[in-house]
Design a protein around this motif. Structure first.
Motif, PDB file in Angstrom:
ATOM      1  N   SER A 164     -12.314  -1.693   6.225  1.00 43.74           N
ATOM      2  CA  SER A 164     -11.523  -2.866   5.799  1.00 43.74           C
ATOM      3  C   SER A 164     -10.056  -2.543   6.321  1.00 43.74           C
ATOM      4  O   SER A 164      -9.560  -1.287   6.948  1.00 43.74           O
ATOM      5  CB  SER A 164     -11.256  -2.883   4.422  1.00 43.74           C
ATOM      6  OG  SER A 164     -10.748  -1.636   3.594  1.00 43.74           O
ATOM      7  N   ARG A 186      -3.944   2.315   4.436  1.00 41.55           N
ATOM      8  CA  ARG A 186      -3.836   3.383   3.672  1.00 41.55           C
ATOM      9  C   ARG A 186      -3.953   4.751   4.164  1.00 41.55           C
ATOM     10  O   ARG A 186      -3.531   5.830   3.911  1.00 41.55           O
ATOM     11  CB  ARG A 186      -4.645   3.313   2.188  1.00 41.55           C
ATOM     12  CG  ARG A 186      -4.146   2.023   1.541  1.00 41.55           C
ATOM     13  CD  ARG A 186      -4.946   2.165   0.198  1.00 41.55           C
ATOM     14  NE  ARG A 186      -4.524   1.101  -0.691  1.00 41.55           N
ATOM     15  CZ  ARG A 186      -3.733   1.094  -1.598  1.00 41.55           C
ATOM     16  NH1 ARG A 186      -2.863   2.138  -1.609  1.00 41.55           N
ATOM     17  NH2 ARG A 186      -3.357   0.019  -2.270  1.00 41.55           N
ATOM     18  N   GLU A 243       0.834  -1.399  -0.014  1.00 38.49           N
ATOM     19  CA  GLU A 243      -0.191  -0.300  -0.126  1.00 38.49           C
ATOM     20  C   GLU A 243       0.824   1.189  -0.099  1.00 38.49           C
ATOM     21  O   GLU A 243       0.355   2.277  -0.443  1.00 38.49           O
ATOM     22  CB  GLU A 243      -1.099   0.057   1.260  1.00 38.49           C
ATOM     23  CG  GLU A 243      -2.041  -1.018   1.245  1.00 38.49           C
ATOM     24  CD  GLU A 243      -1.516  -2.367   1.688  1.00 38.49           C
ATOM     25  OE1 GLU A 243      -2.525  -3.344   1.502  1.00 38.49           O
ATOM     26  OE2 GLU A 243      -0.430  -2.807   2.206  1.00 38.49           O
ATOM     27  N   THR A 295      -7.309  -2.608   4.469  1.00 36.50           N
ATOM     28  CA  THR A 295      -6.789  -1.685   3.436  1.00 36.50           C
ATOM     29  C   THR A 295      -7.002  -0.277   3.906  1.00 36.50           C
ATOM     30  O   THR A 295      -6.150   0.174   3.705  1.00 36.50           O
ATOM     31  CB  THR A 295      -7.063  -2.116   2.137  1.00 36.50           C
ATOM     32  OG1 THR A 295      -6.998  -3.495   1.863  1.00 36.50           O
ATOM     33  CG2 THR A 295      -6.771  -0.828   1.105  1.00 36.50           C
TER      34      THR A 295
END
Length: 281
Positions: A110, A116, A38, A112
């Motif tokens: 999430s 991020r 990421e 992710t």
């Protein structure tokens, strides 16, 4: 003007040969980008690329350390090799932190999203990487890494602090974790929390000045916990804006309760302490 030029010249001559923050920041960002795609500019397409990246970063760290012998007491190449040998454990612990943040924040959709965009993740990852360098006997460079995270997130974690597994910082702005702080496993803290020292005397630099937070403790926003002898017992909950300078037993609940009163009233604000049976103590 000539005197000003002279001052700048002498400042450059007097400056130590420490690495530039830009060099250290690039090394950290490259390590983070390797561990977490990421943060990478390009994804790795073949497994052999990982080997190459590790080798390049090991050489980079070894070069920094061999050029700055005053920042450690060992062999720069060996420290660099040991760093990458131990990096897998750090990687696993950071993933545990991500799990703790995901489990502890209902707004996280999430993992992710956490990787991020969450400042808590970035600050904790920087701390864990810097702490590994600190444990290998490297000075200054770990602090440069955590201060990069501090500047970007508002979260200040000293690289010498000892922090256990599954650590969660929610929101995070204004969090301060001092040098001799000890934090157990499954601890969660919110924005504005200070784990600090009662004394700022230079003579106290080599003693434990910051608190110990045991396992499964939650500390809500704005709380301040000070002192090297202060221990927050496991499974305790510290409410928002609480100020503590003394230890509390396991299973305690401490919260600040605001009272409404007139200027001629003797009623004041108060702190409420409860034990694990929810009894006021």
């Amino acid at each position: 003007m000539n005197s000003f030029i002279s001052k700048i010249y002498h400042a450059h001559q007097d400056c130590s040969n420490c690495p530039s923050p830009k060099v250290i920041h690039k090394f950290f960002e490259d390590v983070l980008g390797l561990l977490f795609p990421e943060f990478a500019l390009e994804k790795i397409k073949e497994e052999k690329e990982v080997v190459v990246k590790f080798a390049e970063l090991e050489i980079s760290l070894a070069t920094i350390l061999t050029r700055n012998l005053h920042l450690h007491f060992g062999d720069g190449e060996k420290i660099a090799k040991d760093f990458f040998l131990e990096l897998e454990l750090v990687y696993d612990w950071i993933h545990q932190d991500v799990e703790a943040i995901y489990a502890g924040d209902p707004a996280a959709k999430s993992k992710t999203e956490i990787l991020r965009s969450y400042p808590g993740f970035y600050a904790i990852a920087a701390y864990r990487i810097a702490n590994l360098l600190h444990r290998l006997g490297v000075s200054l460079i770990p602090r440069m890494i955590t201060e990069l995270a501090h500047s970007r997130t508002g979260i200040e974690i000293h690289p010498a602090a000892k922090i256990g597994q599954y650590f969660c910082i929610d929101h995070g702005t204004g969090v301060v974790i001092g040098e001799t702080t000890i934090i157990g496993n499954h601890v969660k803290i919110y924005q504005g929390v200070t784990l600090g020292a009662l004394s700022v005397n230079k003579a106290d630099a080599d003693i434990k000045r910051h608190p110990t937070i045991e396992d499964h403790v939650v500390i809500y926003s704005g709380a301040t916990i000070l002192g090297g002898n202060t221990v927050i017992g496991e499974k305790s909950v510290i409410g928002g804006n609480v100020w503590l300078t003394k230890s509390i037993p396991a299973g305690s609940k401490v919260y600040y309760q605001t009272q409404m009163y007139h200027t001629d009233s003797e009623v004041t604000d108060l702190y409420v302490f409860k034990n694990d049976q929810d009894e006021v103590i």
